[in-house]
Scaffold this motif. Structure first.
Motif, PDB file in Angstrom:
ATOM      1  N   GLU A  47      30.592  15.361  27.937  1.00  0.00           N
ATOM      2  CA  GLU A  47      30.056  15.040  26.609  1.00  0.00           C
ATOM      3  C   GLU A  47      29.362  16.250  25.987  1.00  0.00           C
ATOM      4  O   GLU A  47      29.376  16.424  24.771  1.00  0.00           O
ATOM      5  N   LYS A  48      28.785  17.122  26.822  1.00  0.00           N
ATOM      6  CA  LYS A  48      28.096  18.299  26.282  1.00  0.00           C
ATOM      7  C   LYS A  48      29.074  19.303  25.665  1.00  0.00           C
ATOM      8  O   LYS A  48      28.676  20.167  24.905  1.00  0.00           O
ATOM      9  N   TYR A  49      30.378  19.174  25.958  1.00  0.00           N
ATOM     10  CA  TYR A  49      31.398  20.037  25.350  1.00  0.00           C
ATOM     11  C   TYR A  49      32.080  19.354  24.159  1.00  0.00           C
ATOM     12  O   TYR A  49      33.152  19.778  23.738  1.00  0.00           O
ATOM     13  N   ASN A  50      31.485  18.274  23.661  1.00  0.00           N
ATOM     14  CA  ASN A  50      32.037  17.475  22.553  1.00  0.00           C
ATOM     15  C   ASN A  50      33.400  16.880  22.899  1.00  0.00           C
ATOM     16  O   ASN A  50      34.279  16.796  22.056  1.00  0.00           O
ATOM     17  N   CYS A  51      33.573  16.453  24.149  1.00  0.00           N
ATOM     18  CA  CYS A  51      34.813  15.822  24.592  1.00  0.00           C
ATOM     19  C   CYS A  51      34.581  14.330  24.803  1.00  0.00           C
ATOM     20  O   CYS A  51      33.526  13.916  25.288  1.00  0.00           O
ATOM     21  N   TYR A  52      35.573  13.540  24.440  1.00  0.00           N
ATOM     22  CA  TYR A  52      35.507  12.093  24.594  1.00  0.00           C
ATOM     23  C   TYR A  52      36.816  11.598  25.181  1.00  0.00           C
ATOM     24  O   TYR A  52      37.876  12.144  24.892  1.00  0.00           O
ATOM     25  N   GLN A  85      29.750  17.564  15.828  1.00  0.00           N
ATOM     26  CA  GLN A  85      30.478  16.340  15.528  1.00  0.00           C
ATOM     27  C   GLN A  85      30.397  15.452  16.764  1.00  0.00           C
ATOM     28  O   GLN A  85      31.084  15.689  17.742  1.00  0.00           O
ATOM     29  N   LYS A  86      29.549  14.451  16.726  1.00  0.00           N
ATOM     30  CA  LYS A  86      29.336  13.597  17.890  1.00  0.00           C
ATOM     31  C   LYS A  86      29.595  12.144  17.528  1.00  0.00           C
ATOM     32  O   LYS A  86      29.310  11.697  16.425  1.00  0.00           O
TER      33      LYS A  86
END
Length: 96
Positions: free
Chosen positions: A16-21, A86-87
Motif C-alpha cells: 500500500e505504501k507504493y500506491n498499489c492495490y 492518489q489513494k
C-alpha cells in the motif's frame, strides 16, 4: 461486472505504501479493459498494472459421511499501481 472485490490482506498492507492495490477481477478481462474500467471507476491515472491467474486447486476433507472431494474456482487478480498522491480508502481509516 469486471471488478469483483478488493483483496485486503497482509500483502496489501505491505504494498500500500507504493500506491498499489489488489483486486479480484473477471477471468476473461484483459489489461486494456481493466485499465479503462479502473480509471472510469476511481478517476485516477494508472502507472502500472499486473495480472495474476491462480489455477484451480483440489480440496478434500474428512467428515462423518467420509471423504468429500472438490475443487476451488480459478481466480484472476490484478495489482494496480497509481501515481503518487492518489489513494483509495477501503477501510475508512481516520488519521489522528
Amino acid at each position: 461486472m469486471i471488478l469483483i472485490k478488493p483483496f485486503i490482506t497482509e500483502k496489501f498492507y505491505k504494498i500500500e505504501k507504493y500506491n498499489c492495490y489488489i483486486f479480484s477481477v473477471n477471468i476473461n478481462c484483459d489489461k486494456i479493459l481493466l485499465k479503462k474500467k479502473i480509471k472510469e471507476l476511481f478517476g485516477f491515472s494508472i502507472k502500472n498494472i499486473r495480472t495474476i491467474i491462480c489455477p484451480r486447486k483440489n480440496k478434500s476433507k474428512y467428515t462423518k459421511k467420509g471423504f468429500i472431494y472438490g475443487k476451488t474456482n480459478k481466480l484472476k487478480k490484478v495489482i494496480v499501481q497509481f501515481y503518487e498522491n492518489q489513494k483509495i480508502d477501503f477501510l475508512n481509516k481516520k488519521e489522528t
